[in-house]
Scaffold this motif. Structure first.
Motif, short mmCIF file in Angstrom:
data_model
loop_
_atom_site.label_atom_id
_atom_site.label_comp_id
_atom_site.label_asym_id
_atom_site.label_seq_id
_atom_site.Cartn_x
_atom_site.Cartn_y
_atom_site.Cartn_z
N UNK A 137 0.78 -1.16 0.01
CA UNK A 137 -0.08 0.01 -0.19
C UNK A 137 0.85 1.14 0.03
N UNK A 138 0.33 2.26 -0.17
CA UNK A 138 0.88 3.81 -0.41
C UNK A 138 0.57 4.32 1.17
N UNK A 139 1.30 4.89 1.78
CA UNK A 139 1.17 5.66 2.92
C UNK A 139 1.77 6.92 3.07
N UNK A 140 0.95 7.92 3.69
CA UNK A 140 1.54 9.34 3.50
C UNK A 140 1.65 9.90 4.81
N UNK A 141 2.70 10.76 5.08
CA UNK A 141 2.98 11.26 6.38
C UNK A 141 3.26 12.53 6.51
N UNK A 142 2.86 13.62 7.47
CA UNK A 142 3.47 14.88 7.38
C UNK A 142 4.88 15.13 7.91
N UNK A 143 5.72 16.17 7.17
CA UNK A 143 6.89 16.38 7.53
C UNK A 143 6.93 17.59 8.47
N UNK A 144 7.52 17.50 9.84
CA UNK A 144 7.87 18.75 10.59
C UNK A 144 9.10 18.53 11.34
N UNK A 145 9.56 19.45 11.89
CA UNK A 145 10.66 19.47 13.17
C UNK A 145 10.13 19.93 14.15
N UNK A 146 10.24 19.44 15.29
CA UNK A 146 9.75 19.85 16.63
C UNK A 146 10.81 19.22 17.76
N UNK A 147 10.95 20.38 18.72
CA UNK A 147 11.67 20.03 20.01
C UNK A 147 11.13 20.67 21.06
N UNK B 281 22.45 18.18 22.21
CA UNK B 281 22.96 17.41 21.22
C UNK B 281 21.77 17.14 20.14
N UNK B 282 20.58 17.20 20.65
CA UNK B 282 19.28 16.94 19.69
C UNK B 282 19.12 18.33 19.00
N UNK B 283 19.26 19.38 19.78
CA UNK B 283 19.06 20.72 19.00
C UNK B 283 19.97 20.77 17.99
N UNK B 284 21.25 20.45 17.94
CA UNK B 284 22.44 20.37 17.24
C UNK B 284 22.04 19.66 15.57
N UNK B 285 21.46 18.52 16.07
CA UNK B 285 21.14 17.36 14.90
C UNK B 285 19.77 17.95 14.13
N UNK B 286 18.94 18.63 14.97
CA UNK B 286 17.61 19.22 14.37
C UNK B 286 18.15 20.22 13.40
N UNK B 287 19.13 21.05 13.93
CA UNK B 287 19.55 22.13 12.98
C UNK B 287 20.25 21.56 11.78
N UNK B 288 20.94 20.75 11.76
CA UNK B 288 21.53 20.10 10.62
C UNK B 288 20.81 19.20 9.82
N UNK B 289 19.62 18.69 10.08
CA UNK B 289 18.63 17.99 9.38
C UNK B 289 17.86 18.96 8.63
N UNK B 290 17.56 20.00 9.44
CA UNK B 290 16.77 21.15 8.71
C UNK B 290 17.40 21.76 7.57
N UNK B 291 18.63 22.00 7.78
CA UNK B 291 19.67 22.65 6.62
C UNK B 291 19.42 21.58 5.65
N UNK B 292 20.01 20.19 5.83
CA UNK B 292 19.84 19.21 4.60
C UNK B 292 18.46 19.18 4.18
N UNK B 293 17.48 19.20 4.70
CA UNK B 293 16.37 19.20 4.21
C UNK B 293 15.81 20.40 3.22
N UNK C 61 11.53 15.20 20.57
CA UNK C 61 11.97 15.79 19.28
C UNK C 61 11.21 15.07 18.01
N UNK C 62 10.86 15.71 16.92
CA UNK C 62 10.61 15.26 15.48
C UNK C 62 11.38 15.78 14.47
N UNK C 63 12.20 14.73 13.73
CA UNK C 63 12.98 15.37 12.50
C UNK C 63 12.59 14.67 11.40
N UNK C 64 12.56 15.44 10.29
CA UNK C 64 12.36 14.83 8.68
C UNK C 64 13.06 13.63 8.67
N UNK C 65 12.58 12.76 7.74
CA UNK C 65 13.49 11.24 7.81
C UNK C 65 14.37 11.26 6.80
N UNK C 66 15.45 11.83 7.26
CA UNK C 66 16.75 11.94 6.38
C UNK C 66 17.92 11.34 7.44
#
Length: 399
Positions: free
Chosen positions: A274-284, A348-360, A301-306
């Motif tokens: 099946x196809x499933x669909x999910x919203x993308x957010x960052x959250x801390x 540590x999580x805040x730093x990772x969220x910033x990095x993933x945000x830039x990649x996204x 914390x929530x990060x995009x799946x990257x």
């Protein structure tokens, strides 16, 4: 009225919550784990979670210590190579292809990929065999009262339990977090992710492939063969309107769209689920702890799946909290332990969220100038061996 007492109440029965229950139970603590929705543990039924989780090396070690890995190992597909492809030219064709091989930094693969529905099946079966764990599915946490000595948790079945520590793993809209008075900061990208399984004629050879063009990354992660054919999990991130268009396409047209977006690197892609669909957010969360409460996983914390950072970051939370509890078992849930947990994890999580945000945001780029800059950046990073090694170590959670 007599209340049942536990060392730890885990609120939330997702993968992080189930892992937490197993890890604390294996460490000798008495654990209650509750979740309002019994997990769907079959692949092809309504409601099954067709996303996959790539457990990186530190996460696998935690699963081994929790007694879970023995049940999972035979179902896991190893991830030996991470391949990054830039296809940001005028046509959807690879312009830059760079491989990051785990052999450059380790004798083990980067990680091991497993379907989420199967993880839930095996974890629930394991918890039901653990004498230290009381797993109650179909029951949720509805209210929380804390004081210096203990926490009291009201459950949806009308019962109340007390504990030394509440581990809040009940998701991005956590009831426990709200009851603890902790706010969150949320970033919305206007993206959604399609998650599904595919088959393809060209074997993946244990290579996880992330293709960047616009709208977001298109990531194929190895799975074991399906019905005799090479298979991969696909996470396809796009701007919301485009994601819904793709979700609604007839299957033949969807297969054609997938194949084009994949640059035909694996031959024609065929939908295998099946196809499933999910919203993308960052959250801390503003803080990861309060009196007698620790937030972990998507509650914190929530990060995009990257880059397989989501659940692996969540299990990083659990590892820190578990280590602190094992070091001082008589004071779990105490102010000192929770202050240390918040201090260790939030920065540590805040730093990772910033990095993933830039990649996204880089992956979402639509203008040719920004796409060219992304390709040039990939070339430059790959060309510097020390930087390449550092990025791979950071991806594994190494310091």
């Amino acid at each position: 009225m007599t209340h049942q007492h536990f060392d730890i109440v885990v609120s939330g029965g997702g993968i992080a919550g189930l892992t937490a229950a197993a890890a604390f139970g294996q460490a000798g603590f008495s654990v209650l784990c509750v979740d309002p929705t019994p997990p769907v543990t079959e692949r092809d039924v309504a409601g099954s979670d067709l996303r996959t989780t790539a457990f990186l090396q530190p996460a696998r070690s935690l699963l081994q210590d929790a007694g879970l890995w023995a049940r999972l190992e035979d179902h896991a597909a190893p991830l030996q190579t991470m391949r990054i492809v830039d296809a940001g030219g005028a046509e959807p064709k690879p312009r830059v292809i760079k491989d990051f091989d785990a052999a450059d930094i380790s004798d083990l693969p980067f990680g091991w990929n497993l379907p989420n529905w199967l993880l839930r099946r095996e974890m629930v079966a394991h918890l039901n065999e653990m004498p230290t764990v009381d797993l109650r599915l179909g029951v949720s946490s509805t209210d929380l009262f804390t004081r210096q000595a203990e926490a009291r948790v009201q459950l949806s079945d009308g019962t109340t339990v007390t504990c030394k520590l509440v581990v809040a793993a009940d998701g991005r809209n956590s009831t426990i977090r709200q009851k603890a008075g902790i706010d969150v900061k949320t970033t919305r990208y206007g993206q959604k992710a399609l998650a599904l399984a595919v088959t393809h004629p060209i074997p993946h050879e244990n290579v996880s492939t992330e293709i960047h063009r616009s709208g977001g990354p298109f990531t194929l992660v190895p799975l074991p063969d399906f019905e005799g054919k090479p298979s991969s999990a696909l996470v396809w991130m796009e701007r919301s309107a485009r994601a819904h268009e793709l979700f609604d396409l007839p299957e033949e047209a969807f297969n054609a769209a997938m194949t084009e977006r994949s640059c035909t690197l694996f031959g024609p892609l065929t939908l295998a689920s099946r196809r499933t669909i999910w919203p993308i957010i960052s959250q801390i969360a503003d803080r990861f702890a309060s009196e007698r409460v620790a937030l972990i996983a998507e509650t914190a914390h929530v990060v995009p799946p990257i880059g397989a950072q989501g659940l692996n970051t969540s299990l990083g939370d659990l590892k820190v909290l578990l280590d602190l509890a094992v070091e001082q078992p008589d004071t779990i849930g105490g102010r000192e332990i929770l202050a240390k947990y918040d201090q260790k994890r939030r920065s540590d999580v805040a730093m990772r969220i910033k990095g993933i945000d830039l990649l996204n945001r880089a992956s979402m780029a639509q203008s040719p100038i920004l796409r060219n800059a992304r390709a040039a950046g990939l070339q430059a990073l790959y060309g510097m061996a020390p930087v390449r090694k550092m990025l791979m170590q950071m991806g594994l959670g190494a310091k």
